[in-house]
Design a protein around this motif. Structure first.
Motif, PDB file in Angstrom:
ATOM      1  N   ASP A  37      36.324  65.678   7.287  1.00 27.35           N
ATOM      2  CA  ASP A  37      37.266  64.592   7.532  1.00 27.35           C
ATOM      3  C   ASP A  37      36.569  63.475   8.307  1.00 27.35           C
ATOM      4  O   ASP A  37      36.044  63.701   9.402  1.00 27.35           O
ATOM      5  CB  ASP A  37      38.473  65.107   8.328  1.00 27.35           C
ATOM      6  CG  ASP A  37      39.565  64.076   8.464  1.00 27.35           C
ATOM      7  OD1 ASP A  37      40.213  63.776   7.442  1.00 27.35           O
ATOM      8  OD2 ASP A  37      39.762  63.556   9.582  1.00 27.35           O
ATOM      9  N   GLU A  38      36.545  62.286   7.709  1.00 28.28           N
ATOM     10  CA  GLU A  38      36.050  61.063   8.347  1.00 28.28           C
ATOM     11  C   GLU A  38      34.649  61.210   8.964  1.00 28.28           C
ATOM     12  O   GLU A  38      34.445  60.937  10.154  1.00 28.28           O
ATOM     13  CB  GLU A  38      37.050  60.573   9.387  1.00 28.28           C
ATOM     14  CG  GLU A  38      38.402  60.225   8.795  1.00 28.28           C
ATOM     15  CD  GLU A  38      39.390  59.694   9.833  1.00 28.28           C
ATOM     16  OE1 GLU A  38      39.207  59.970  11.036  1.00 28.28           O
ATOM     17  OE2 GLU A  38      40.345  58.999   9.432  1.00 28.28           O
ATOM     18  N   PRO A  39      33.664  61.625   8.184  1.00 32.64           N
ATOM     19  CA  PRO A  39      32.304  61.701   8.740  1.00 32.64           C
ATOM     20  C   PRO A  39      31.763  60.342   9.143  1.00 32.64           C
ATOM     21  O   PRO A  39      30.878  60.265   9.998  1.00 32.64           O
ATOM     22  CB  PRO A  39      31.498  62.301   7.579  1.00 32.64           C
ATOM     23  CG  PRO A  39      32.248  61.898   6.351  1.00 32.64           C
ATOM     24  CD  PRO A  39      33.695  61.960   6.749  1.00 32.64           C
ATOM     25  N   ASP A  40      32.300  59.273   8.528  1.00 33.79           N
ATOM     26  CA  ASP A  40      31.849  57.927   8.907  1.00 33.79           C
ATOM     27  C   ASP A  40      32.332  57.558  10.298  1.00 33.79           C
ATOM     28  O   ASP A  40      31.650  56.837  11.022  1.00 33.79           O
ATOM     29  CB  ASP A  40      32.299  56.889   7.882  1.00 33.79           C
ATOM     30  CG  ASP A  40      33.779  56.975   7.518  1.00 33.79           C
ATOM     31  OD1 ASP A  40      34.401  58.033   7.735  1.00 33.79           O
ATOM     32  OD2 ASP A  40      34.318  55.976   6.996  1.00 33.79           O
TER      33      ASP A  40
ATOM     34  N   GLN B  90      23.221  64.689   6.092  1.00 37.18           N
ATOM     35  CA  GLN B  90      23.697  65.977   6.603  1.00 37.18           C
ATOM     36  C   GLN B  90      24.869  66.492   5.768  1.00 37.18           C
ATOM     37  O   GLN B  90      24.934  67.675   5.413  1.00 37.18           O
ATOM     38  CB  GLN B  90      24.128  65.832   8.054  1.00 37.18           C
ATOM     39  CG  GLN B  90      24.645  67.123   8.697  1.00 37.18           C
ATOM     40  CD  GLN B  90      23.551  68.135   8.939  1.00 37.18           C
ATOM     41  OE1 GLN B  90      22.653  67.884   9.737  1.00 37.18           O
ATOM     42  NE2 GLN B  90      23.593  69.269   8.252  1.00 37.18           N
ATOM     43  N   VAL B  91      25.786  65.582   5.445  1.00 36.12           N
ATOM     44  CA  VAL B  91      26.938  65.974   4.622  1.00 36.12           C
ATOM     45  C   VAL B  91      26.474  66.411   3.241  1.00 36.12           C
ATOM     46  O   VAL B  91      26.971  67.400   2.676  1.00 36.12           O
ATOM     47  CB  VAL B  91      27.945  64.811   4.530  1.00 36.12           C
ATOM     48  CG1 VAL B  91      29.127  65.194   3.639  1.00 36.12           C
ATOM     49  CG2 VAL B  91      28.460  64.420   5.918  1.00 36.12           C
TER      50      VAL B  91
ATOM     51  N   ALA C 255      29.076  59.395  -3.302  1.00 34.35           N
ATOM     52  CA  ALA C 255      28.486  60.219  -4.360  1.00 34.35           C
ATOM     53  C   ALA C 255      28.427  61.701  -3.987  1.00 34.35           C
ATOM     54  O   ALA C 255      28.093  62.535  -4.844  1.00 34.35           O
ATOM     55  CB  ALA C 255      27.084  59.714  -4.687  1.00 34.35           C
ATOM     56  N   ILE C 256      28.742  62.044  -2.746  1.00 36.15           N
ATOM     57  CA  ILE C 256      28.550  63.424  -2.290  1.00 36.15           C
ATOM     58  C   ILE C 256      29.634  64.375  -2.798  1.00 36.15           C
ATOM     59  O   ILE C 256      29.318  65.400  -3.417  1.00 36.15           O
ATOM     60  CB  ILE C 256      28.460  63.477  -0.747  1.00 36.15           C
ATOM     61  CG1 ILE C 256      27.263  62.650  -0.260  1.00 36.15           C
ATOM     62  CG2 ILE C 256      28.363  64.917  -0.267  1.00 36.15           C
ATOM     63  CD1 ILE C 256      27.217  62.479   1.254  1.00 36.15           C
TER      64      ILE C 256
END
Length: 379
Positions: free
Chosen positions: A115-118, A126-127, A158-159
């Motif tokens: 959730d919300e890695p940004d 890492q993600v 793209a992940i």
């Protein structure tokens, strides 16, 4: 038509097709494409029954047998955490048991990767590494990832298999920010990427620690909630969720105006299901917005959002949405595509029925008003 339906199924990866014979493509029968209409914060089987009755077909909830079995019985799909979140300390020992136990469950829609890695500044590399690690442990269901800023789709889009974007602007930011973030995400990720929008159905007062110094707390109005809903569909998106049913001290049914307003919108989505998962058509509209000084929203985009869409039955729609709190008038030249345009829900004899292509029409809008024109065959 069948080819387009199959392409939609391929994009979502969440519905099955039935081979009726070994013949050509015309002999393939497919299920109706599944469009998630979901809600966060459903953590108990009791709440599952309540949101099912409200018309939701998807929830964000736990991965356990009782919950998934009840969801399956109700025809609800579950977006579930695998027990770990991508980023630091993404340990297989925390998720491999859930993957083994619940990966095959028919009610499992996708795995909630992070959730919300940004916002938490978890690096995209890492993600991406954790996504590959997760898939290496026999995870075959789609993964979903949520961003708080649509522009960060360029780094993370793209992940995951499914990209989700949340935006909760009410009341401390202009509602047009919601549209802006969805537009960024769709433009960057591209039309083939499954994109889910997450709209605000809560009062920031319940989460006031996250917005220090803010004092202007309230729930979204029905007009604002409907506006955000249709701004998402206008992108278009491949799924729509609302945050949240229950979280901490927040319980949505305790706020009857918001809850019943949301129920009304969900009911409308089912009644107008042809608008779900439309294809956006190229369109460079000729238009003016009055008054002149209100022609742009606070995000410096046109204050009325315009989208030209085609549904699965080849019917075309124009979605026109006032993204501001100001009454506006749109002067619009309608697309010429061998059809006339009619305001959805209005008989052709009314002032807003039977628009002819190629002519300029003045269409009034109240604040946050949504107008949908539907293409019909020329007489």
């Amino acid at each position: 038509m069948i080819r387009r339906g199959l392409e939609k199924l391929r994009r979502l990866g969440l519905v099955s097709c039935l081979l009726v014979g070994a013949g050509p493509l015309s002999a393939v029968s497919v299920a109706e494409p599944f469009f998630p209409i979901g809600i966060y914060g459903v953590g108990s089987t009791e709440h599952l029954q309540q949101v099912h009755e409200a018309g939701f077909n998807t929830v964000v909830g736990p991965a356990n047998k009782a919950f998934l079995d009840q969801a399956q019985a109700l025809g609800i799909q579950v977006i579930a955490s695998p027990g770990a979140s991508a980023g630091r300390d993404f340990d297989p020992s925390k998720f491999e048991g859930k993957v083994i136990d619940y990966e095959p469950h028919p009610a499992l829609h996708s795995w909630y990767l992070v959730d919300e890695p940004d916002m938490t500044r978890t690096p995209p590399w890492q993600v991406a590494m954790d996504q590959r690690l997760f898939k290496a442990h026999a995870a075959r269901k789609p993964t979903s990832l949520v961003l708080f800023d649509g522009v960060h789709a360029r780094d993370y889009g793209a992940i995951p298999d499914i990209l989700m974007v949340d935006s909760y602007p009410i009341p401390w930011m202009p509602l047009a920010h919601f549209s802006q973030h969805m537009t960024w995400a769709r433009s960057i990720a591209g039309p083939a990427k499954p994109l889910y929008a997450i709209a605000q159905a809560f009062d920031w007062y319940a989460f006031r620690d996250a917005v220090p110094g803010e004092t202007r707390f309230r729930v979204p109005t029905h007009e604002e909630l409907k506006c955000m809903t249709y701004l998402a569909l206008a992108q278009p998106v491949d799924g729509l969720l609302f945050f949240t049913f229950a979280s901490g001290k927040w319980f949505l049914p305790d706020h009857p105006d918001l809850w019943h307003g949301l129920l009304d919108i969900v009911k409308s989505l089912h009644q107008h299901s042809y608008l779900l998962g439309c294809k956006r058509l190229p369109w460079v509209p000729s238009y003016k917005i009055a008054p002149y000084e209100k022609r742009r929203s606070e995000t410096q985009e046109p204050s009325i959002h315009l989208s030209h869409l085609r549904d699965a039955h080849d019917t075309e729609h124009l979605m026109l949405i006032n993204t501001t709190e100001h009454p506006l008038t749109l002067s619009l030249s309608l697309p010429s595509s061998g059809q006339r345009w009619q305001l959805a829900g209005s008989p052709s004899g009314t002032p807003f029925g039977g628009f002819r292509p190629g002519s300029l029409y003045k269409i009034p809008f109240e604040k946050y008003e949504v107008r949908i024109l539907q293409g019909v065959e020329m007489d």
